[in-house]
Design a protein around this motif. Structure first.
Motif, PDB file in Angstrom:
ATOM      1  N   ARG A  95       0.827  -1.205   0.000  1.00 35.58           N
ATOM      2  CA  ARG A  95       0.000   0.000   0.000  1.00 35.58           C
ATOM      3  C   ARG A  95       0.862   1.256   0.000  1.00 35.58           C
ATOM      4  N   LEU A  96       0.192   2.344  -0.336  1.00 31.05           N
ATOM      5  CA  LEU A  96       0.816   3.657  -0.333  1.00 31.05           C
ATOM      6  C   LEU A  96       0.379   4.384   0.933  1.00 31.05           C
ATOM      7  N   ASP A  97       1.329   4.955   1.648  1.00 28.07           N
ATOM      8  CA  ASP A  97       1.015   5.750   2.830  1.00 28.07           C
ATOM      9  C   ASP A  97       1.410   7.190   2.533  1.00 28.07           C
ATOM     10  N   THR A  98       0.455   8.083   2.654  1.00 24.54           N
ATOM     11  CA  THR A  98       0.690   9.497   2.402  1.00 24.54           C
ATOM     12  C   THR A  98       0.377  10.276   3.666  1.00 24.54           C
ATOM     13  N   GLU A 107       5.264  10.493   0.894  1.00 24.59           N
ATOM     14  CA  GLU A 107       4.693   9.229   0.429  1.00 24.59           C
ATOM     15  C   GLU A 107       5.689   8.105   0.645  1.00 24.59           C
ATOM     16  N   THR A 108       5.183   6.988   1.119  1.00 25.57           N
ATOM     17  CA  THR A 108       6.006   5.792   1.238  1.00 25.57           C
ATOM     18  C   THR A 108       5.223   4.608   0.691  1.00 25.57           C
ATOM     19  N   LEU A 109       5.945   3.654   0.159  1.00 23.21           N
ATOM     20  CA  LEU A 109       5.377   2.387  -0.273  1.00 23.21           C
ATOM     21  C   LEU A 109       5.627   1.394   0.846  1.00 23.21           C
ATOM     22  N   PRO A 129       6.731   6.641  -5.035  1.00 23.87           N
ATOM     23  CA  PRO A 129       6.099   5.368  -4.665  1.00 23.87           C
ATOM     24  C   PRO A 129       4.740   5.152  -5.333  1.00 23.87           C
ATOM     25  N   GLU A 130       4.027   6.239  -5.597  1.00 23.13           N
ATOM     26  CA  GLU A 130       2.718   6.104  -6.248  1.00 23.13           C
ATOM     27  C   GLU A 130       2.836   5.536  -7.669  1.00 23.13           C
ATOM     28  N   LEU A 133       3.364   1.369  -7.066  1.00 18.39           N
ATOM     29  CA  LEU A 133       2.244   0.570  -6.553  1.00 18.39           C
ATOM     30  C   LEU A 133       1.405  -0.088  -7.641  1.00 18.39           C
TER      31      LEU A 133
END
Length: 143
Positions: A95-98, A107-109, A129-130, A133
């Protein structure tokens, strides 16, 4: 579309990043030498910072590919430069964390195995990272 994927996809640290880290370390050491005026403590701090930046750059040189994906799973860098293989059945979520942090969107993956969480930034992947994904989701999709 990745209908016939034979080669793994991989994401790596940008080539310029370890160069900047090493140059910053050398610059700080030179600054400490110039300003120390015989102060051993100041020279020691400058040398310690230079050594830390050199180690950080060494990690980028020893393990530049932080994430690789193929039909069977992912290979991730863990620790200083060790690689771990994660099969798709071990991975619970990608998942992507923003988050807003200090006025900047970060943003992190995240690759979650349930036991471990592997986090990748743009500096780790060389791309946002977006952008990674959807490619991972396509590779992971059952055939």
């Amino acid at each position: 579309m990745l209908a016939n994927m034979t080669d793994p996809m991989s994401w790596r640290v940008p080539v310029w990043l370890p160069v900047v880290k090493l140059a910053g370390g050398v610059a700080l050491l030179l600054l400490a030498l110039a300003l120390a005026d015989g102060d051993r403590a100041q020279l020691g701090v400058g040398a310690a910072v230079c050594a830390c930046l050199a180690l950080w750059a060494a990690r980028d040189l020893l393990a530049p590919v932080r994430l690789a994906a193929d039909e069977d799973g992912l290979t991730v860098v863990t620790g200083f430069a060790r690689r771990s293989r994660l099969t798709w059945d071990r991975i619970e979520a990608v998942r992507l964390d923003t988050r807003p942090r200090l006025g900047v969107r970060t943003e992190t993956l995240e690759v979650d195995t349930g036991d471990t969480l592997h986090v990748f930034t743009k500096a780790d992947l060389g791309v946002p990272p977006e952008d990674v994904l959807p490619l991972l989701n396509e590779v992971r999709a059952p055939r």
